[in-house]
Design a protein around this motif. Structure first.
Motif, mmCIF file in Angstrom:
data_model
loop_
_atom_site.group_PDB
_atom_site.id
_atom_site.type_symbol
_atom_site.label_atom_id
_atom_site.label_comp_id
_atom_site.label_asym_id
_atom_site.label_seq_id
_atom_site.Cartn_x
_atom_site.Cartn_y
_atom_site.Cartn_z
ATOM 1 N N ALA A 50 0.834 -1.202 0.000
ATOM 2 C CA ALA A 50 0.000 0.000 0.000
ATOM 3 C C ALA A 50 0.867 1.251 0.000
ATOM 4 O O ALA A 50 0.544 2.245 -0.664
ATOM 5 C CB ALA A 50 -0.928 -0.017 1.205
ATOM 6 N N PHE A 51 1.989 1.209 0.727
ATOM 7 C CA PHE A 51 2.887 2.365 0.746
ATOM 8 C C PHE A 51 3.464 2.613 -0.638
ATOM 9 O O PHE A 51 3.515 3.759 -1.099
ATOM 10 C CB PHE A 51 4.020 2.160 1.761
ATOM 11 C CG PHE A 51 4.930 3.349 1.851
ATOM 12 C CD1 PHE A 51 4.595 4.439 2.632
ATOM 13 C CD2 PHE A 51 6.121 3.394 1.135
ATOM 14 C CE1 PHE A 51 5.420 5.553 2.703
ATOM 15 C CE2 PHE A 51 6.953 4.494 1.202
ATOM 16 C CZ PHE A 51 6.602 5.577 1.991
ATOM 17 N N ARG A 53 2.183 1.735 -3.545
ATOM 18 C CA ARG A 53 1.125 2.240 -4.429
ATOM 19 C C ARG A 53 0.870 3.723 -4.167
ATOM 20 O O ARG A 53 0.712 4.515 -5.096
ATOM 21 C CB ARG A 53 -0.168 1.442 -4.233
ATOM 22 C CG ARG A 53 -0.152 0.084 -4.876
ATOM 23 C CD ARG A 53 -1.536 -0.551 -4.891
ATOM 24 N NE ARG A 53 -2.145 -0.614 -3.570
ATOM 25 C CZ ARG A 53 -2.002 -1.618 -2.715
ATOM 26 N NH1 ARG A 53 -1.271 -2.652 -3.046
ATOM 27 N NH2 ARG A 53 -2.597 -1.593 -1.542
ATOM 28 N N GLY A 54 0.820 4.108 -2.894
ATOM 29 C CA GLY A 54 0.603 5.510 -2.552
ATOM 30 C C GLY A 54 1.738 6.393 -3.034
ATOM 31 O O GLY A 54 1.512 7.502 -3.529
ATOM 32 N N ARG A 72 -8.158 15.970 0.159
ATOM 33 C CA ARG A 72 -8.411 14.701 0.838
ATOM 34 C C ARG A 72 -9.277 13.759 0.002
ATOM 35 O O ARG A 72 -9.117 12.551 0.051
ATOM 36 C CB ARG A 72 -9.059 14.945 2.190
ATOM 37 C CG ARG A 72 -9.271 13.659 2.974
ATOM 38 C CD ARG A 72 -9.620 13.937 4.410
ATOM 39 N NE ARG A 72 -10.059 12.741 5.091
ATOM 40 C CZ ARG A 72 -9.257 11.798 5.567
ATOM 41 N NH1 ARG A 72 -7.965 11.904 5.411
ATOM 42 N NH2 ARG A 72 -9.739 10.733 6.177
ATOM 43 N N VAL A 87 -6.163 4.776 -6.313
ATOM 44 C CA VAL A 87 -5.565 5.023 -5.001
ATOM 45 C C VAL A 87 -6.221 6.276 -4.440
ATOM 46 O O VAL A 87 -6.210 7.332 -5.075
ATOM 47 C CB VAL A 87 -4.038 5.232 -5.110
ATOM 48 C CG1 VAL A 87 -3.445 5.574 -3.749
ATOM 49 C CG2 VAL A 87 -3.378 4.008 -5.692
ATOM 50 N N LYS A 88 -6.786 6.174 -3.248
ATOM 51 C CA LYS A 88 -7.370 7.338 -2.581
ATOM 52 C C LYS A 88 -6.210 8.135 -1.998
ATOM 53 O O LYS A 88 -5.851 8.007 -0.829
ATOM 54 C CB LYS A 88 -8.348 6.886 -1.503
ATOM 55 C CG LYS A 88 -9.548 6.177 -2.071
ATOM 56 C CD LYS A 88 -10.489 5.735 -0.983
ATOM 57 C CE LYS A 88 -11.696 5.041 -1.592
ATOM 58 N NZ LYS A 88 -12.624 4.582 -0.559
ATOM 59 N N LEU A 89 -5.631 8.961 -2.845
ATOM 60 C CA LEU A 89 -4.368 9.616 -2.525
ATOM 61 C C LEU A 89 -4.485 10.584 -1.353
ATOM 62 O O LEU A 89 -3.620 10.613 -0.477
ATOM 63 C CB LEU A 89 -3.810 10.334 -3.762
ATOM 64 C CG LEU A 89 -2.440 10.973 -3.613
ATOM 65 C CD1 LEU A 89 -1.403 9.939 -3.189
ATOM 66 C CD2 LEU A 89 -2.029 11.635 -4.909
ATOM 67 N N TRP A 92 -4.698 8.555 1.726
ATOM 68 C CA TRP A 92 -3.411 7.900 1.970
ATOM 69 C C TRP A 92 -2.407 8.866 2.596
ATOM 70 O O TRP A 92 -1.708 8.525 3.548
ATOM 71 C CB TRP A 92 -2.852 7.322 0.666
ATOM 72 C CG TRP A 92 -1.527 6.665 0.835
ATOM 73 C CD1 TRP A 92 -1.288 5.407 1.288
ATOM 74 C CD2 TRP A 92 -0.237 7.251 0.596
ATOM 75 N NE1 TRP A 92 0.069 5.167 1.332
ATOM 76 C CE2 TRP A 92 0.733 6.284 0.913
ATOM 77 C CE3 TRP A 92 0.187 8.489 0.143
ATOM 78 C CZ2 TRP A 92 2.093 6.518 0.789
ATOM 79 C CZ3 TRP A 92 1.545 8.733 0.018
ATOM 80 C CH2 TRP A 92 2.477 7.756 0.338
ATOM 81 N N ASN A 95 -3.460 9.565 6.268
ATOM 82 C CA ASN A 95 -3.172 8.412 7.127
ATOM 83 C C ASN A 95 -1.668 8.217 7.316
ATOM 84 O O ASN A 95 -1.205 7.921 8.419
ATOM 85 C CB ASN A 95 -3.786 7.143 6.550
ATOM 86 C CG ASN A 95 -5.285 7.128 6.647
ATOM 87 O OD1 ASN A 95 -5.886 7.896 7.385
ATOM 88 N ND2 ASN A 95 -5.914 6.254 5.874
ATOM 89 N N THR A 96 -0.911 8.385 6.242
ATOM 90 C CA THR A 96 0.542 8.208 6.332
ATOM 91 C C THR A 96 1.155 9.265 7.236
ATOM 92 O O THR A 96 2.035 8.959 8.051
ATOM 93 C CB THR A 96 1.172 8.269 4.927
ATOM 94 O OG1 THR A 96 0.547 7.286 4.100
ATOM 95 C CG2 THR A 96 2.658 7.993 4.971
#
Length: 119
Positions: A50-51, A53-54, A72, A87-89, A92, A95-96
């Motif tokens: 996931a990281f 991909r983000g 957002r 990807v819900k950038l 992401w 959250n990151t």
């Protein structure tokens, strides 16, 4: 107070499961994992995390817009081996950033290279 007997609604008389229900954990292999057997590998072992991909989505967004200020609600589509992945950038990034204390130094370096320096 009267206690009524508990009824397992997924079982038929005689202890058999009804069609469409799943057996308990021990019957599906949890006991084997607890006894020391190696857990099964995920089928997605070759796919990016996931990281990753983000990070790819952020790099693509930055290249296209010249900025890393992402709303957002933004969704970025990136190419993948299976086609295109959404990807819900914006989510992401949020959250990151909130979990940045758990990121490795390498991950923080990768984000800083794109313009997100959260140190």
């Amino acid at each position: 107070m009267v206690r009524l007997p508990t009824v397992d609604r997924h079982r038929r008389p005689g202890g058999r499961l009804r069609p469409g229900t799943r057996p308990s954990g021990e019957a599906v292999g949890r006991a084997a994992v607890a006894a020391g057997a190696a857990p099964k590998k995920k089928a997605d072992a070759g796919k990016p995390s996931a990281f990753e991909r983000g990070l790819a989505a952020l790099a693509q967004y930055r290249e296209r817009t010249g900025s890393v200020t992402v709303p957002r609600s933004h969704i970025e589509e990136i190419p993948d081996s299976d086609g295109v992945v959404e990807v819900k950038l914006g989510v992401w990034i949020s959250n990151t950033k909130s979990r940045r204390a758990k990121l490795t130094g390498e991950q923080l370096d990768q984000l800083a290279a794109l313009g997100l320096d959260w140190r």
